[in-house]
Design an enzyme around this catalytic site. Structure first.
Site, PDB file in Angstrom:
ATOM      1  CG  ASP A   1      40.823  36.700  40.196  1.00 58.75           C
ATOM      2  OD1 ASP A   1      41.972  37.092  40.474  1.00 58.75           O
ATOM      3  OD2 ASP A   1      39.789  37.286  40.592  1.00 58.75           O
TER       4      ASP A   1
ATOM      5  NE  ARG B   1      34.584  35.720  40.201  1.00 60.20           N
ATOM      6  CZ  ARG B   1      35.519  35.127  40.961  1.00 60.20           C
ATOM      7  NH1 ARG B   1      36.799  35.475  40.830  1.00 60.20           N
ATOM      8  NH2 ARG B   1      35.172  34.200  41.820  1.00 60.20           N
TER       9      ARG B   1
ATOM     10  NE  ARG C   1      50.173  40.781  38.259  1.00 52.55           N
ATOM     11  CZ  ARG C   1      51.108  40.573  39.181  1.00 52.55           C
ATOM     12  NH1 ARG C   1      50.752  40.044  40.358  1.00 52.55           N
ATOM     13  NH2 ARG C   1      52.356  40.880  38.955  1.00 52.55           N
TER      14      ARG C   1
END
Length: 241
Positions: free
Chosen positions: A51, A196, A49
């Protein structure tokens, strides 16, 4: 039949993969396309999934469908019903029991950084502009420290639904092409914002990154690591089965 769909999408205009009321999501537009092409379908799942703002070059979804085109025509049929920023690259009939998420063995991500003093218009939603300069040797050494089994709780939000923070990184490296620097990483699975935050931390630490990373990978708190890099530099490159 169970379809295995390989997808690419530009995440700029999406609120991520997962369907949300009142929001434009990749899952939402794919569900609309499935409904337009297949009279009956169920059990849609996805390998990862992503973002809001994150892109995909090789996302994988699985779905059980009946009454529509065969697997060899599914990509073309679904693409006629999908918006321009999502495309099915490939569709095949998967073995019984295949599940896009639970059958996956590992996933690969790429994060793009623009290392120059002036910003880019063309890469504004494809790379993080980093005008402060990049220490290539330090980044390479820091990435090498990620390979193996480590506790990555420093690289995911402190408030989380994760119960286990250990992940196995199979490959991690920084590569430069001109003023573009790319971080690539493959792991068995990822924590939320993990890639990230790794990128943000390594860039901010600079020359200190190789010395600091080992301690961060031993279960340090989130506050010990750096900031989370923005989503637009990140692309899900491939899912391995």
């Amino acid at each position: 039949m169970t379809l295995r769909l390989t997808l690419e999408y530009d995440g700029t205009a999406f609120r991520g993969w997962a369907r949300q009321p009142g929001e434009r999501t990749v899952e939402g537009v794919l569900r609309d396309a499935l409904g337009a092409v297949y009279p009956t379908w169920h059990d849609l799942s996805v390998a990862g999934r992503t973002d809001a703002g994150v892109h995909a070059a090789g996302q994988v979804a699985s779905v059980v469908a009946a009454g529509g085109p065969p697997a060899e025509s599914a990509a073309e049929a679904l693409n006629t019903a999908l918006p321009d920023d999502v495309a099915v690259l490939d569709a095949v009939e998967a073995p019984e029991g295949f599940h896009a998420r639970f059958s996956a063995r590992s996933r690969s991500y790429r994060y793009a950084v623009l290392d120059r003093r002036t910003r880019s218009a063309l890469d504004a939603r494809r790379a993080l502009w980093w005008p402060r300069g990049v220490d290539d040797a330090a980044l390479a050494a820091a990435a090498a420290a990620l390979v193996g089994e480590h506790d990555f709780r420093a690289f995911t939000p402190a408030v989380t639904q994760h119960a286990v923070f250990t992940r196995v990184v199979l490959e991690a490296a920084w590569q430069r092409t001109g003023d573009r620097v790319h971080f690539t990483i493959t792991a068995d699975s990822f924590l939320r914002h993990m890639v990230r935050t790794l990128v943000g931390t390594m860039l901010e630490l600079g020359p200190e990154a190789p010395a600091r990373m080992p301690a961060l990978l031993r279960g340090a708190p989130r506050s010990a690591a750096g900031s989370t890099a923005p989503p637009w530099g990140l692309t899900l490159e491939r899912v391995h089965y």
